[in-house]
Design an enzyme around this catalytic site. Sequence first.
Site, short mmCIF file in Angstrom:
data_model
loop_
_atom_site.label_atom_id
_atom_site.label_comp_id
_atom_site.label_asym_id
_atom_site.label_seq_id
_atom_site.Cartn_x
_atom_site.Cartn_y
_atom_site.Cartn_z
N CYS A 241 -8.57 8.94 -7.22
CA CYS A 241 -8.37 9.47 -5.87
C CYS A 241 -9.23 10.71 -5.64
O CYS A 241 -9.30 11.59 -6.50
CB CYS A 241 -6.89 9.80 -5.67
N CYS B 157 8.38 -0.48 -2.86
CA CYS B 157 7.44 0.50 -2.32
C CYS B 157 6.08 0.37 -3.01
O CYS B 157 5.99 0.51 -4.24
CB CYS B 157 8.00 1.90 -2.50
N CYS C 92 8.16 -0.79 1.82
CA CYS C 92 7.68 0.58 2.01
C CYS C 92 6.27 0.64 1.45
O CYS C 92 5.95 -0.06 0.49
CB CYS C 92 8.60 1.56 1.27
N CYS D 34 -4.76 17.15 -5.23
CA CYS D 34 -3.33 17.52 -5.37
C CYS D 34 -3.06 17.96 -6.82
O CYS D 34 -3.24 17.16 -7.76
CB CYS D 34 -2.44 16.34 -4.99
N ARG E 48 16.83 10.98 -1.83
CA ARG E 48 16.49 10.28 -3.07
C ARG E 48 16.22 11.23 -4.23
O ARG E 48 15.36 12.11 -4.14
CB ARG E 48 15.27 9.37 -2.86
N CYS F 91 9.68 7.83 5.28
CA CYS F 91 10.20 8.28 4.00
C CYS F 91 9.37 9.52 3.71
O CYS F 91 8.15 9.42 3.55
CB CYS F 91 9.99 7.20 2.94
N CYS G 264 -1.05 15.85 -9.41
CA CYS G 264 -1.17 14.38 -9.46
C CYS G 264 -2.09 13.86 -10.56
O CYS G 264 -3.28 14.20 -10.62
CB CYS G 264 -1.64 13.85 -8.11
N1 SAM Z 1 -2.05 8.95 -2.06
C1 SAM Z 1 -0.95 8.87 -1.21
C2 SAM Z 1 -0.43 10.24 -0.78
O1 SAM Z 1 -0.68 11.21 -1.48
O2 SAM Z 1 0.26 10.30 0.23
C3 SAM Z 1 0.22 8.06 -1.76
C4 SAM Z 1 0.55 8.14 -3.23
S1 SAM Z 1 1.07 9.74 -3.82
C5 SAM Z 1 1.06 9.51 -5.57
C6 SAM Z 1 2.76 9.82 -3.34
C7 SAM Z 1 3.56 11.03 -3.72
O3 SAM Z 1 3.85 11.03 -5.11
C8 SAM Z 1 2.95 12.41 -3.51
O4 SAM Z 1 3.01 12.82 -2.17
C9 SAM Z 1 3.83 13.28 -4.38
O5 SAM Z 1 4.92 13.76 -3.63
C10 SAM Z 1 4.32 12.31 -5.46
N2 SAM Z 1 3.82 12.69 -6.78
C11 SAM Z 1 2.58 12.49 -7.26
N3 SAM Z 1 2.45 12.99 -8.50
C12 SAM Z 1 3.66 13.54 -8.82
C13 SAM Z 1 4.15 14.22 -9.97
N4 SAM Z 1 3.38 14.45 -11.03
N5 SAM Z 1 5.43 14.62 -9.96
C14 SAM Z 1 6.22 14.39 -8.88
N6 SAM Z 1 5.80 13.75 -7.78
C15 SAM Z 1 4.54 13.34 -7.75
C1 DTB Z 2 7.76 9.85 -3.88
O1 DTB Z 2 8.22 10.79 -3.21
N1 DTB Z 2 7.73 9.80 -5.21
C2 DTB Z 2 7.10 8.59 -5.67
C3 DTB Z 2 6.84 7.82 -4.34
N2 DTB Z 2 7.24 8.75 -3.36
C4 DTB Z 2 5.53 7.24 -4.08
C5 DTB Z 2 5.92 8.82 -6.55
C6 DTB Z 2 6.24 9.66 -7.76
C7 DTB Z 2 5.03 9.72 -8.61
C8 DTB Z 2 5.27 10.42 -9.92
C9 DTB Z 2 4.04 10.48 -10.74
C10 DTB Z 2 3.48 9.14 -11.12
O2 DTB Z 2 4.24 8.26 -11.62
O3 DTB Z 2 2.27 8.94 -10.99
FE1 SF4 Z 3 -4.41 11.15 -4.30
FE2 SF4 Z 3 -2.40 11.74 -5.91
FE3 SF4 Z 3 -2.98 13.35 -3.88
FE4 SF4 Z 3 -1.94 10.88 -3.39
S1 SF4 Z 3 -0.94 12.60 -4.44
S2 SF4 Z 3 -3.65 11.89 -2.32
S3 SF4 Z 3 -2.85 9.74 -5.10
S4 SF4 Z 3 -4.31 12.92 -5.65
#
Ligand code: SAM
Ligand code: DTB
Ligand code: SF4
Length: 336
Positions: free
Chosen positions: A55, A99, A130, A59, A262, A190, A62
């Site tokens: 990506c 989802c 979702c 973030c 959640r 959500c 992430c």
């Molecule tokens: N890329 C899209 C976005 O950012 O909206 C969708 C996927 S993204 C992985 C969805 C959500 O996962 C993020 O907004 C964040 O809240 C959550 N997330 C990602 N990495 C995480 C982590 N290490 N711990 C907790 N939540 C995480």
């Molecule tokens: C949300 O709030 N948490 C989920 C879902 N929406 C997409 C994602 C959590 C991701 C945790 C880190 C991972 O497994 O990559």
């Molecule tokens: Fe990309 Fe992760 Fe950020 Fe979603 S949360 S926009 S997957 S870097």
Amino acid sequence: MPAVIRHDWTREEVLALFDLPFPELLHRAASVHRERFDPAEVQVSTLLSIKTGGCPEDCAYCPQSARYDTGLKAQKLMAVDEVVARAAAAKAAGATRFCMGAAWRSPKDRDVAEVAKMVGAVKAMGLETCATLGMLKPEQARALKEAGLDYYNHNLDTAPEFYGDIIKTREYQDRLDTLEAVRAAGLKTCCGGIVGMGESREQRAGLLQTLANLPEHPGSVPINRLVQVEGTPLHGTALLDPFEFVRTIAVARLLMPASMVRLSAGRNEMSEELQALCFLAGANSIFYGEKLLTTGNPDVEADQALFARLGLRPMPVVEESRTVHADIACAKPEAA
Ligand code: SAM
Ligand code: DTB
Ligand code: SF4
């Protein structure tokens, strides 16, 4: 009369809830929870990463950002058949919502067309659908709605004033704009965030205040506890006091009485006692299945055993009437 649905919370009011003695806060949240929900019912959603890693966004939490070396292998968009097979397995295990998550900043129109096929097929299996695909344009949101999408996940992640410390490749307003496009398309939202990223209590309050003051309360409010992944900038952040996490859940329940709150990412690192406290504080939804998107989650057997020990059961798909009830309360707060 159930608690009024409000959209005018002040930061001070939210902080005053955080400041309550722990037993008083939990009592209030548990009482509000019972006004609209059976506290023995927990909504269960299963996640699938349909497009993993690589990506362009930055973030800081992430593991899927291409900017950090987390050892994650990037994968292209899954085939529709494979997604359908995974949805069937989730349904067989007891999930009611599926989802689909993609590591995109924003999908291309051809990506949306492909995801729309997945959504239609999963919906036809009798599952709620979702998707979380990043920023959407209004016409993309409409295409997903037409395909049978029920919910779109798009998190605010943290308070407006802390956002720039966590993400620099987009603005808070971008998130709000996508949420507006999603609502305008008639999709349910959500929307939640992550705690344990080094934010202050005031900033946790700021996240919940912003969520509650959206034009409509999100149908589901995921409260994630940061999953610390080696290689991400937030790896090594001081751990959040577990009671502060429970307080965050309780305040979310008080601010958004008709929403599914959640208990989301982070359960793998939580004791069962801590999870039970979260259910007591008004959490009524979980991610179910051994994987979140790229990181671990308790396995199905462990969650089934926990539900049995706590006398919890999966929530049947929520009938529209509850949503309507919430909307009526939104429209006429003074009548409640
Ligand atoms: N890329 C899209 C976005 O950012 O909206 C969708 C996927 S993204 C992985 C969805 C959500 O996962 C993020 O907004 C964040 O809240 C959550 N997330 C990602 N990495 C995480 C982590 N290490 N711990 C907790 N939540 C995480
Ligand atoms: C949300 O709030 N948490 C989920 C879902 N929406 C997409 C994602 C959590 C991701 C945790 C880190 C991972 O497994 O990559
Ligand atoms: Fe990309 Fe992760 Fe950020 Fe979603 S949360 S926009 S997957 S870097």
